[in-house]
Enzyme design. Structure first.
Site, short mmCIF file in Angstrom:
data_model
loop_
_atom_site.label_atom_id
_atom_site.label_comp_id
_atom_site.label_asym_id
_atom_site.label_seq_id
_atom_site.Cartn_x
_atom_site.Cartn_y
_atom_site.Cartn_z
N CYS A 147 -21.18 76.37 -0.97
CA CYS A 147 -21.52 76.57 -2.32
C CYS A 147 -22.36 75.65 -3.23
O CYS A 147 -22.19 74.47 -3.06
CB CYS A 147 -20.07 77.07 -2.80
SG CYS A 147 -20.41 78.22 -4.13
N ASP A 199 -8.41 80.05 -3.78
CA ASP A 199 -8.85 78.90 -4.43
C ASP A 199 -7.73 77.87 -5.13
O ASP A 199 -6.70 78.78 -5.54
CB ASP A 199 -10.23 79.06 -5.49
CG ASP A 199 -11.20 77.66 -5.47
OD1 ASP A 199 -10.78 76.67 -5.21
OD2 ASP A 199 -12.04 77.92 -6.40
#
Length: 212
Positions: free
Chosen positions: A8, A130
């Site tokens: 990412c 997360d």
């Protein structure tokens, strides 16, 4: 089934190629100006054309409006929308309106935080677990913070899921073994500084995932 990885916060052709060459299943482009990994539509368009069809192109957003989503999808040819700080109702609306696969990021610090994942059962296609960032943090992720993976023990996941937060080459194998994650997501763990991706670290991370 072997684990796969999303790299990412990519912003250059060289680091994108490292991710693709290393076998990443997904690549992520961040559309959030406060982030050091934010990319312009022009940069996203240039990078998006380099991504083969079998690799997912993920746009990362923080509670986005329709105009931003439409512009980013058109620029980069996105096929996955990763949403942070977005309600289940809004996520469902985005999913229905765009026809795109939607990942809902759920910030985890305690076991109770996992309850949020269930609220996305009919609103998203995948949950991204997360680490919850500090209260006054300006960014929802990408800060190298991890949560206690034991919190996932015995949890009945409402949707397919991915693991993020504080992963790097040294711990991703343990993370996969500990949690059973089939998809992991890394950003700061393959950087030499905020937003500065390192090709060698990307390749090493992907190798560690493949060997897990």
């Amino acid at each position: 089934m072997p684990a796969t990885a999303k790299i990412c916060g990519l912003s250059t052709p060289e680091t994108l190629q490292a991710a693709l060459g290393g076998g990443a299943s997904h690549v992520g482009f961040i559309f959030f100006p406060p982030s050091p990994r934010h990319v312009s539509f022009d940069t996203a368009a240039a990078l998006g054309t380099r991504v083969p069809a079998h690799v997912g192109k993920v746009g990362v957003f923080v509670d986005p409006d329709d105009a931003l989503l439409d512009a980013a999808i058109a620029a980069a040819g996105l096929n996955v929308l990763q949403l942070h700080k977005t309600t289940p109702e809004r996520a469902a609306q985005i999913r229905q309106r765009t026809g795109q696969e939607v990942w809902a990021a759920v910030a985890i610090k305690t076991r109770a935080d996992l309850d949020t994942a269930r609220t996305f059962r009919d609103a998203a296609d995948r949950i991204l677990y997360d680490a919850k960032t500090p209260e006054k943090a300006t960014l929802p992720g990408g800060m190298g913070v991890r949560f206690d993976w034991a919190l996932l023990d015995g949890f009945r996941h409402p949707l397919p899921w991915a693991l993020s937060g504080g992963l790097d080459t040294s711990n991703v194998g343990e993370a996969i073994a500990r949690t059973g994650a089939r998809l992991v997501d890394v950003s700061s763990g393959v950087e030499t500084g905020p937003g500065v991706k390192d090709r060698t670290k990307i390749v090493a991370f992907l190798k560690a995932v493949a060997q897990a």
